[in-house]
Write a protein that holds these residues in place. Structure first.
Motif, PDB file in Angstrom:
ATOM      1  N   LEU A 203      -9.670  10.881   5.501  1.00 21.54           N
ATOM      2  CA  LEU A 203      -8.361  10.549   4.951  1.00 21.54           C
ATOM      3  C   LEU A 203      -7.242  11.070   5.840  1.00 21.54           C
ATOM      4  N   ALA A 204      -7.362  12.288   6.342  1.00 22.66           N
ATOM      5  CA  ALA A 204      -6.318  12.844   7.214  1.00 22.66           C
ATOM      6  C   ALA A 204      -6.164  12.011   8.478  1.00 22.66           C
ATOM      7  N   ARG A 205      -7.280  11.607   9.072  1.00 23.06           N
ATOM      8  CA  ARG A 205      -7.195  10.767  10.271  1.00 23.06           C
ATOM      9  C   ARG A 205      -6.568   9.412   9.946  1.00 23.06           C
ATOM     10  N   PHE A 206      -6.931   8.861   8.785  1.00 22.71           N
ATOM     11  CA  PHE A 206      -6.373   7.567   8.379  1.00 22.71           C
ATOM     12  C   PHE A 206      -4.856   7.670   8.185  1.00 22.71           C
ATOM     13  N   LEU A 207      -4.419   8.690   7.476  1.00 20.71           N
ATOM     14  CA  LEU A 207      -2.983   8.867   7.245  1.00 20.71           C
ATOM     15  C   LEU A 207      -2.223   9.001   8.565  1.00 20.71           C
ATOM     16  N   ALA A 208      -2.814   9.688   9.514  1.00 27.58           N
ATOM     17  CA  ALA A 208      -2.156   9.879  10.803  1.00 27.58           C
ATOM     18  C   ALA A 208      -1.980   8.564  11.556  1.00 27.58           C
ATOM     19  N   GLU A 209      -2.799   7.572  11.256  1.00 31.86           N
ATOM     20  CA  GLU A 209      -2.732   6.278  11.943  1.00 31.86           C
ATOM     21  C   GLU A 209      -1.724   5.316  11.313  1.00 31.86           C
ATOM     22  N   ILE A 210      -1.346   5.553  10.067  1.00 30.31           N
ATOM     23  CA  ILE A 210      -0.542   4.565   9.347  1.00 30.31           C
ATOM     24  C   ILE A 210       0.800   4.266  10.012  1.00 30.31           C
ATOM     25  N   PRO A 211       1.564   5.258  10.457  1.00 35.15           N
ATOM     26  CA  PRO A 211       2.897   4.935  10.982  1.00 35.15           C
ATOM     27  C   PRO A 211       2.892   3.982  12.171  1.00 35.15           C
ATOM     28  N   ALA A 212       1.827   3.965  12.959  1.00 39.08           N
ATOM     29  CA  ALA A 212       1.772   3.081  14.118  1.00 39.08           C
ATOM     30  C   ALA A 212       1.302   1.677  13.746  1.00 39.08           C
ATOM     31  N   ALA A 213       0.814   1.490  12.527  1.00 41.17           N
ATOM     32  CA  ALA A 213       0.348   0.182  12.073  1.00 41.17           C
ATOM     33  C   ALA A 213       1.531  -0.623  11.550  1.00 41.17           C
ATOM     34  N   PRO A 214       1.372  -1.947  11.394  1.00 42.79           N
ATOM     35  CA  PRO A 214       2.481  -2.768  10.885  1.00 42.79           C
ATOM     36  C   PRO A 214       2.955  -2.272   9.525  1.00 42.79           C
ATOM     37  N   PRO A 215       4.277  -2.308   9.277  1.00 42.13           N
ATOM     38  CA  PRO A 215       4.797  -1.830   7.995  1.00 42.13           C
ATOM     39  C   PRO A 215       4.505  -2.812   6.868  1.00 42.13           C
ATOM     40  N   GLY A 216       4.707  -2.318   5.662  1.00 42.57           N
ATOM     41  CA  GLY A 216       4.585  -3.180   4.490  1.00 42.57           C
ATOM     42  C   GLY A 216       3.209  -3.213   3.870  1.00 42.57           C
ATOM     43  N   GLU A 217       2.196  -2.698   4.568  1.00 43.35           N
ATOM     44  CA  GLU A 217       0.845  -2.701   4.009  1.00 43.35           C
ATOM     45  C   GLU A 217       0.658  -1.481   3.108  1.00 43.35           C
ATOM     46  N   HIS A 218      -0.051  -1.688   2.008  1.00 41.78           N
ATOM     47  CA  HIS A 218      -0.431  -0.591   1.126  1.00 41.78           C
ATOM     48  C   HIS A 218      -1.951  -0.560   1.092  1.00 41.78           C
ATOM     49  N   HIS A 219      -2.513   0.623   1.314  1.00 39.42           N
ATOM     50  CA  HIS A 219      -3.929   0.741   1.631  1.00 39.42           C
ATOM     51  C   HIS A 219      -4.702   1.503   0.558  1.00 39.42           C
ATOM     52  N   SER A 281      -7.101  -4.192   3.773  1.00 42.79           N
ATOM     53  CA  SER A 281      -6.112  -3.699   4.738  1.00 42.79           C
ATOM     54  C   SER A 281      -6.530  -2.349   5.306  1.00 42.79           C
ATOM     55  N   ALA A 282      -7.098  -1.488   4.480  1.00 42.60           N
ATOM     56  CA  ALA A 282      -7.538  -0.173   4.968  1.00 42.60           C
ATOM     57  C   ALA A 282      -8.691  -0.329   5.950  1.00 42.60           C
ATOM     58  N   ARG A 283      -9.611  -1.239   5.656  1.00 40.34           N
ATOM     59  CA  ARG A 283     -10.731  -1.447   6.574  1.00 40.34           C
ATOM     60  C   ARG A 283     -10.250  -2.019   7.907  1.00 40.34           C
ATOM     61  N   ALA A 284      -9.239  -2.888   7.863  1.00 37.32           N
ATOM     62  CA  ALA A 284      -8.707  -3.449   9.105  1.00 37.32           C
ATOM     63  C   ALA A 284      -8.020  -2.370   9.938  1.00 37.32           C
ATOM     64  N   LEU A 285      -7.213  -1.522   9.296  1.00 43.20           N
ATOM     65  CA  LEU A 285      -6.555  -0.444  10.023  1.00 43.20           C
ATOM     66  C   LEU A 285      -7.585   0.494  10.631  1.00 43.20           C
ATOM     67  N   ALA A 286      -8.617   0.852   9.851  1.00 46.84           N
ATOM     68  CA  ALA A 286      -9.646   1.766  10.347  1.00 46.84           C
ATOM     69  C   ALA A 286     -10.372   1.168  11.547  1.00 46.84           C
ATOM     70  N   ALA A 287     -10.674  -0.121  11.479  1.00 44.48           N
ATOM     71  CA  ALA A 287     -11.362  -0.767  12.596  1.00 44.48           C
ATOM     72  C   ALA A 287     -10.497  -0.759  13.847  1.00 44.48           C
ATOM     73  N   ALA A 288      -9.192  -1.042  13.677  1.00 43.67           N
ATOM     74  CA  ALA A 288      -8.288  -1.053  14.828  1.00 43.67           C
ATOM     75  C   ALA A 288      -8.153   0.335  15.443  1.00 43.67           C
ATOM     76  N   ALA A 289      -8.231   1.385  14.600  1.00 42.48           N
ATOM     77  CA  ALA A 289      -8.082   2.764  15.082  1.00 42.48           C
ATOM     78  C   ALA A 289      -9.410   3.397  15.482  1.00 42.48           C
ATOM     79  N   GLY A 290     -10.504   2.691  15.274  1.00 37.83           N
ATOM     80  CA  GLY A 290     -11.818   3.246  15.610  1.00 37.83           C
ATOM     81  C   GLY A 290     -12.292   4.323  14.658  1.00 37.83           C
ATOM     82  N   LEU A 291     -11.864   4.244  13.399  1.00 30.54           N
ATOM     83  CA  LEU A 291     -12.274   5.233  12.401  1.00 30.54           C
ATOM     84  C   LEU A 291     -13.524   4.758  11.680  1.00 30.54           C
ATOM     85  N   GLU A 292     -14.459   5.658  11.468  1.00 28.51           N
ATOM     86  CA  GLU A 292     -15.675   5.350  10.719  1.00 28.51           C
ATOM     87  C   GLU A 292     -15.878   6.401   9.636  1.00 28.51           C
ATOM     88  N   MET A 293     -16.139   5.928   8.427  1.00 30.37           N
ATOM     89  CA  MET A 293     -16.453   6.864   7.340  1.00 30.37           C
ATOM     90  C   MET A 293     -17.868   7.410   7.516  1.00 30.37           C
TER      91      MET A 293
END
Length: 564
Positions: A203-219, A281-293
């Motif tokens: 979750l911490a890594r995911f939150l850190a990635e949000i500001p660089a992702a397109p705005p308006g998405e809720h994850h 949307s969360a899965r797409a952001l994670a894939a773009a950032a290379g995050l894996e649960m």
């Protein structure tokens, strides 16, 4: 600043601050009281880029450093709150953070941490039905969305599910605690109940990635592969070696029954749902950032280890590594180094491996300290203790000094006699087979029900010990199902095997040293060296660890690798 984090001392907020600092960002942590800095130091996080500022989000915010990214991780996460208590942070506080963020000229993103049930809810926040926590989070979620639209604030909302990891002791942790203590007769909810999880690190890594992702998405940030709740409970129960309940109780029935009967917090019942959530949307952001649960089952097992190690938040976790392992077919609680220990430490009654904590800190090299089968935090074994001990030591690739206390001296002696090539020496501390016919615990005439009801203070007085965390841990274990009964059974078995141990002591071929307290001397003479520690009783490793460590320092070298 690169970022400012509100709620920076909370479970989510502090992990987010640590993640941002590790990424080299300059971070302002908005807190009411600074408990963050020592926590970060304990985690080994470089705080050169950190500024701690005082803020109370229940009031309009002024005088804070500007930041490119604003995170609101502040919330009152508790059940049984009054409506004013919950709304002050979860509604008014959320609006205040947004209003302040709207004044920042260089704002890139406001990230508001909501909740997976909150943003999925329909209808108005019903405080009577939902309770103050969830209803206030729902009201705050809607207020933030509406006001951000009015002010043109670039907003992203993260809706995490049940967050697990070191330091999380509420929510699902309460269910695990009841399971561990034998107080979970049935799984709450139906067979299809879905309580998704996400680990705090992810979750911490995911939150850190949000500001660089397109705005308006809720994850919605959760693991879609989380086992259904009955399977989740079985996974944790099997790992800890306890019995999982076979029945389920529908949430509708729990709502109708008095809390005194169910033990369930009414506000948690709305989380017992079969609902699924929009995670695309969360899965797409994670894939773009290379995050894996991490796999959900592995995450649950690691968290269960932490919960047990910390007594569900009541104690320090103690030496690391720690956790449950399979030893000779039974789930065994093990601390320390499993393959290359310099010392293997076996505790006596009615203690657990925590008995060795003061001594282990003074020993050179790694140690291996398990809870004996059926005692402490370990599950009972269907096999003899000698088979269990052989299984424990089978992965060991050194020739350690085997150190045993009281009742454990018999099994340790038998192992050393049968496998002299596997150990470099044997140290027997207060060996029960060479002392009075029974320990102080047995002589006190305690019945199993009395043992189970013992407080830490009463147990300490019975054993003639100060009230220490180690004694408190032993008292907590005695309250678990079956442990007190197995302590009494082990005492009786020890009495029956004393003659055999005395005879074997004369035949063992490895170096042997015996340590006793002056208040608990040997009653039989022996041919091996004996060190008597002045002022000590039956537990010198707990009351006089420095003196015992000096004795162990005279033992043979223990780190020689095995050649087999």
């Amino acid at each position: 600043m690169d970022a400012i984090v509100f709620g920076a001392t909370g479970f989510i907020g502090r992990a987010l601050v640590a993640e941002l600092l590790r990424r080299g960002q300059r971070v302002a942590a908005a807190v009411r009281r600074d408990t963050l800095t020592p926590w970060l130091a304990a985690q080994g996080v470089d705080t050169a880029g950190l500024v701690v500022v005082s803020a109370d989000i229940t009031r309009p915010l002024t005088g804070l450093p500007g930041a490119r990214d604003v995170y609101n991780a502040a919330a009152r996460y508790a059940f049984g709150l009054s409506v004013p208590e919950a709304r002050a942070v979860n509604v008014t506080g959320a609006r205040n953070v947004l209003e302040w963020a709207a004044t920042l000229p260089g704002l890139r993103r406001l990230v508001h941490v909501g909740g997976y049930r909150v943003s999925a809810s329909a209808g108005d926040p019903d405080y009577a039905r939902l309770g103050a926590y969830e209803a206030s989070k729902l009201e705050g979620d809607r207020a933030v969305r509406a006001r951000a639209g009015e002010l043109g604030v670039p907003l992203s909302i993260a809706n995490p599910s049940t967050v697990i990891g070191p330091g999380q002791y509420i929510g699902l942790a309460a269910l695990v605690r009841d399971l561990w203590q034998g107080r979970l007769p049935a799984v709450p909810g139906g067979p299809g109940t879905f309580v998704p999880i996400v680990t705090i690190d992810y979750l911490a890594r995911f939150l850190a990635e949000i500001p660089a992702a397109p705005p308006g998405e809720h994850h919605w940030v959760l693991d879609d592969d989380t086992p259904l709740l009955p399977e989740l409970i079985r996974t944790v129960a099997e790992h800890m070696g306890v019995r999982a309940p076979r029945r389920t109780v529908p949430a509708a029935l729990l709502r109708r029954l008095p809390r005194a009967i169910t033990g369930a917090e009414p506000e948690t019942l709305s989380f017992l749902s079969a609902d699924r959530y929009p995670t695309a949307s969360a899965r797409a952001l994670a894939a773009a950032a290379g995050l894996e649960m991490p796999p959900a089952a592995d995450a649950l097992r690691a968290w269960a280890d932490h919960l047990v190690a910390t007594r569900f938040g009541a104690a320090s976790p103690g030496p690391t590594p720690y956790g449950f392992r399979d030893v000779a077919g039974s789930r065994t609680w093990v601390t320390g180094e499993a393959r290359t220990p310099a010392h293997v430490l076996l505790h006596g009654l009615p203690m657990n491996a925590g008995l060795w904590t003061p001594l282990a800190a003074r020993l050179p090299g790694p140690v291996l300290a398990p809870d004996l089968p059926g005692l402490g935090r370990s599950a009972p074994s269907a096999r003899p203790v000698d088979v269990w001990l052989a299984g424990l030591l089978s992965p060991v690739r050194t020739r350690p000094v085997l150190v045993a206390h009281s009742l454990a001296c018999g099994p340790a002696l038998r192992f050393a006699a049968a496998h002299p090539e596997r150990v470099s020496g044997l140290v027997l501390i207060s060996p029960s087979f060479l002392q009075r016919p029974a320990s102080r615990l047995a002589r006190s005439g305690l019945a199993v029900p009395m043992l189970r009801r013992m407080s830490a203070a009463r147990l300490a007085a019975t054993l003639g010990l100060p009230e220490t965390p180690e004694v408190a841990g032993a008292a907590a274990d005695l309250r678990r199902p079956g442990v007190a009964r197995r302590v009494v059974t082990a005492l009786r078995a020890d009495l029956a095997g004393r003659e055999r141990s005395r005879a074997l002591l004369d035949r063992v071929s490895v170096p042997v040293e015996i340590v006793v307290g002056s208040a608990d001397p040997l009653t039989l003479g022996v041919a091996h060296p004996v060190t008597e520690i002045a002022g000590a009783g039956h537990y010198p490793q707990l009351t006089h660890p420095a003196q015992v460590a000096r004795v162990l320092g005279r033992a043979p070298a223990a780190a020689d690798p095995l050649t087999c």
